[in-house]
Design a protein around this motif. Sequence first.
Motif, PDB file in Angstrom:
ATOM      1  N   ASN A 303       0.827  -1.215   0.000  1.00 25.01           N
ATOM      2  CA  ASN A 303       0.000   0.000   0.000  1.00 25.01           C
ATOM      3  C   ASN A 303       0.859   1.263   0.000  1.00 25.01           C
ATOM      4  O   ASN A 303       0.656   2.189   0.804  1.00 25.01           O
ATOM      5  CB  ASN A 303      -0.952   0.010   1.204  1.00 25.01           C
ATOM      6  CG  ASN A 303      -1.896  -1.170   1.199  1.00 25.01           C
ATOM      7  OD1 ASN A 303      -2.234  -1.703   0.143  1.00 25.01           O
ATOM      8  ND2 ASN A 303      -2.320  -1.608   2.375  1.00 25.01           N
ATOM      9  N   SER A 304       1.817   1.284  -0.907  1.00 28.37           N
ATOM     10  CA  SER A 304       2.750   2.410  -0.947  1.00 28.37           C
ATOM     11  C   SER A 304       3.197   2.693  -2.366  1.00 28.37           C
ATOM     12  O   SER A 304       3.010   1.883  -3.277  1.00 28.37           O
ATOM     13  CB  SER A 304       3.979   2.116  -0.082  1.00 28.37           C
ATOM     14  OG  SER A 304       4.712   1.023  -0.620  1.00 28.37           O
ATOM     15  N   VAL A 305       3.812   3.853  -2.541  1.00 30.62           N
ATOM     16  CA  VAL A 305       4.453   4.238  -3.801  1.00 30.62           C
ATOM     17  C   VAL A 305       5.900   4.574  -3.495  1.00 30.62           C
ATOM     18  O   VAL A 305       6.191   5.369  -2.600  1.00 30.62           O
ATOM     19  CB  VAL A 305       3.753   5.447  -4.446  1.00 30.62           C
ATOM     20  CG1 VAL A 305       4.578   6.000  -5.597  1.00 30.62           C
ATOM     21  CG2 VAL A 305       2.375   5.052  -4.950  1.00 30.62           C
ATOM     22  N   ALA A 306       6.815   3.946  -4.228  1.00 31.05           N
ATOM     23  CA  ALA A 306       8.236   4.215  -4.066  1.00 31.05           C
ATOM     24  C   ALA A 306       8.681   5.243  -5.090  1.00 31.05           C
ATOM     25  O   ALA A 306       8.269   5.202  -6.258  1.00 31.05           O
ATOM     26  CB  ALA A 306       9.049   2.934  -4.223  1.00 31.05           C
ATOM     27  N   VAL A 307       9.515   6.173  -4.654  1.00 35.94           N
ATOM     28  CA  VAL A 307      10.137   7.154  -5.544  1.00 35.94           C
ATOM     29  C   VAL A 307      11.604   6.772  -5.666  1.00 35.94           C
ATOM     30  O   VAL A 307      12.351   6.790  -4.680  1.00 35.94           O
ATOM     31  CB  VAL A 307       9.984   8.586  -5.009  1.00 35.94           C
ATOM     32  CG1 VAL A 307      10.589   9.582  -5.994  1.00 35.94           C
ATOM     33  CG2 VAL A 307       8.527   8.914  -4.736  1.00 35.94           C
TER      34      VAL A 307
END
Length: 394
Positions: A303-307
């Motif tokens: 449930n995340s977005v990596a940059v």
Amino acid sequence: MRKILVLVVVLGIIGGLGWWYLRPRSLPDYGPLYREYAYITNGKSDTVSVIDMTPRPLPRFNVIKTIRVGNNPTGIAANGKKNEIYVVNSGSNNISVIEAEHNQVVATIGVQGKPYFIDIAPDGKRGYVANSGSANVSVIDFEKRVVVANVRVGGGPGLARVSPDGQTVLVSNRIDGSISIIDAVGLRVRTSVQVCTEPDDVAIVPDNSKAFVECSAAGQVAAVDLTNGKLLALLDVGKTPVNLALKPDGGELVVCNFDSDTISMIETTTNEVGNSYLIGTQPVRGVVTADSSRLYVSNFGSNSVAVYDIDNGKVITSLAVGTRPDGLALSTNEDYLLVLDSGSGDVAIIEKRRPTKLEPAEYALLTLTQVGLQPNNVVVKAFRMTKPNEAVRH
């Protein structure tokens, strides 16, 4: 009196900082005819949500319309030459044509069995839809809004991808473990190439010479020479590769490995796998910025977005979003990233900021916008209205 004066000065400084942070980001003069919308397919609602992203001077990110389309919409694409959006309805075997200026369905075009995605020719005149249940590709004439051909390909075609020059259409055949290379002018299969088990996503380099095809069951990516129709290499990546994201210059290809929690970097000129990096739990989609400096990856399982900083080869931050994030899209100016949360039925808006002493973080979750059930794909369309008298603000 002295205390009052100090208070006024402090409030003025705070107000100035607030204006600096909220100011328009050197935006051009878009004018009253400019529109920028995000279109989201809601697979379990049979709808498309339209989110307003038009700068005024900042976007509002509110849903301005919910459009009823066919059954189980899955794929969506915007025509770069006209103000139209095309929605693939896999449950009803048809394509909904949305006219973007009024955000309404103006035509429905029947295709064949179980379509999932659509790709559009660079000149905007034709669309290509792989029909997974019919082992063919429907070719759509957008001017006449009719299917002009159904080209027979291999078994279980997943998607059809058009080359940058519009001359070739590459089709991944999941059942056959092959790709079909279609001549887009003659509308015939030029050749078929055996690649690897369950080929799916396809990326074509900018000079049209080569394609890369991910094979989820094999844990491989195939490199294919499009000029001679030959397999060049089978590249081992991580477990269950599910998505390819090509840098705009075509030099590197990012592979999201769902069951390895990694991304693999492929050098497209040498057909070699470089390094692999842990990115998050079950990475499912990736998108690269126009300057090739940053990669955004939705991690379905965490449930995340990596940059990810491509130049330095490291994750610089990971942001919590909604449940089971999937599809991604950047705003036209790339100040905002839209993340479709397929489990919670919303869109997370990630803002890229200029770090300050008060706000040191470069990225932050700006808001969550509720859409429909199981949002799965998104496209952003920026355009100018063609009828000035209809240029109203929502």
